[in-house]
Design an enzyme around this catalytic site. Sequence first.
Site, PDB file in Angstrom:
ATOM      1  CE1 TYR A  33       2.562  13.332  11.707  1.00  0.00           C
ATOM      2  CE2 TYR A  33       2.962  13.984   9.442  1.00  0.00           C
ATOM      3  CZ  TYR A  33       2.178  13.359  10.385  1.00  0.00           C
ATOM      4  OH  TYR A  33       1.022  12.760   9.992  1.00  0.00           O
TER       5      TYR A  33
ATOM      6  CD  GLU B  42      -2.471  -1.313   2.760  1.00  0.00           C
ATOM      7  OE1 GLU B  42      -2.074  -0.563   3.688  1.00  0.00           O
ATOM      8  OE2 GLU B  42      -3.397  -2.107   2.899  1.00  0.00           O
TER       9      GLU B  42
ATOM     10  N   GLY C  24       1.963   5.002  -0.521  1.00  0.00           N
ATOM     11  CA  GLY C  24       1.311   6.285  -0.750  1.00  0.00           C
ATOM     12  C   GLY C  24       2.353   7.357  -1.006  1.00  0.00           C
ATOM     13  NE  ARG C  25       5.953   9.312   3.871  1.00  0.00           N
ATOM     14  CZ  ARG C  25       5.412  10.195   4.714  1.00  0.00           C
ATOM     15  NH1 ARG C  25       5.626  11.471   4.522  1.00  0.00           N
ATOM     16  NH2 ARG C  25       4.695   9.803   5.749  1.00  0.00           N
TER      17      ARG C  25
ATOM     18  CB  CYS D  20      -3.515  33.596  14.418  1.00  0.00           C
ATOM     19  SG  CYS D  20      -3.635  35.138  13.528  1.00  0.00           S
TER      20      CYS D  20
END
Length: 399
Positions: free
Chosen positions: A300, A257, A259-260, A326
């Site tokens: 992160y 799987e 993704g990145r 902000c």
Amino acid sequence: MDMVALARNYPTPFYAYDAEVLRARIAELTEAFKAQNVSLHYAVKANDNPAIIAMAAKAGIGGCTVTAGEIKRALAGGIAPAMILMNGVGKTDTDIRFALASGIGQINVESIPELTVIADIARDMGVIAPIGLRINPEVEADTHSHLATGRRTDKFGTLVEDLPEAKHVIASRPELKWIALSCHIGTQVHNASELRRGYEVMSALFSEQEGLDRLDLGGGFGVSYKGDSYAKPADFAPVVLEATKQLQARGVRIQLEPGRYIAAEAGTLVTKVLYVKKSGGQTFVIVDAGMNDLIRPALYDAYHPMSLARSSKAAHIPCVIAGGVCESGDVFARGRMLPSDVVRGDILEIGFAGAYGHAMSSFYNARPRLAEVLIDGNEARLIRRALTAEEFDAATLAA
Ligand SMILES: Cc1ncc(COP(=O)(O)O)c(C=O)c1O
């Protein structure tokens, strides 16, 4: 492509994706695993734009999803239902109903109570639910603690010690067809041997089960945000083979799987410098993108490469690159070297932003969700327009 020129056609900030890079990463993955009984399922959570999903689908890659919304996007991108998997520790009844109604290939169940809920819904719908059991293999990936998912204390999956009880529930529910074991150890894993341990644990556990024909080993292939040396799919492929050779030889399909790895490198967050502010001995470069557009640095402490889109001969100075939200945490980088002649109106490129960038963005501070542009050679086309706060407000009911 020249981002200064592109920024004349599209108002900043926006996301730009390079189709050539996407195709190259997709080809690299399919090439690395083509000799094995492996099916790839793009983790749509990384970047859920259907135009990008379509590029994976065109290469024969399936989808890995976690909600009904992601299944819809995977279908919109042209992925066949049978090639769609679903994970998720908190699937709602709506998610489960939609997954069953769409006939997706596999629902990975993350807990014993979820088994009962899926079985009840399947009975109500008069269908059989094809399920995988997501296991927490208690393996710690060497990554940021928010990115590790396979430790005993993580919320994901079922512990091995709870497998007998899960099997007991499955055996008592004819609406459930158990076809797979699955896991996902962590994301942004940079060393193939970090995944090896998890793969081996899963492979051994799989061998002890009967009647299953798929082993889903999750995603996690990392990318090199800083340009240092990282394991590539060609490095992970032998590790997958080594751990699952015997299973593959008896026809078990291995599912991955990623993704990145597919989406990260191709994406650039294109943003404009609003103010250069000298304060407290620091140079703040305030840009028109913010943490609502790209939350990874705030969430992160993630590193993204950043550079001005024009060349400059000026000496480089350390800068704090920050957005306008902000929140003190709305800082993309500290001590980042930029040319000292950086001025209002300069275009700044924030690289490796294609994965977990737009997909994790929000309307915080009533800012828009950004447009996405796909660049293919000399052509650029809008693949999703910006969604303004006013459009969001249209959903607000009268007080
Ligand atoms: C279950 C599952 N599969 C696949 C992925 C994709 O991981 P990556 O983008 O690191 O390949 C994730 C992301 O965390 C996930 O939770």
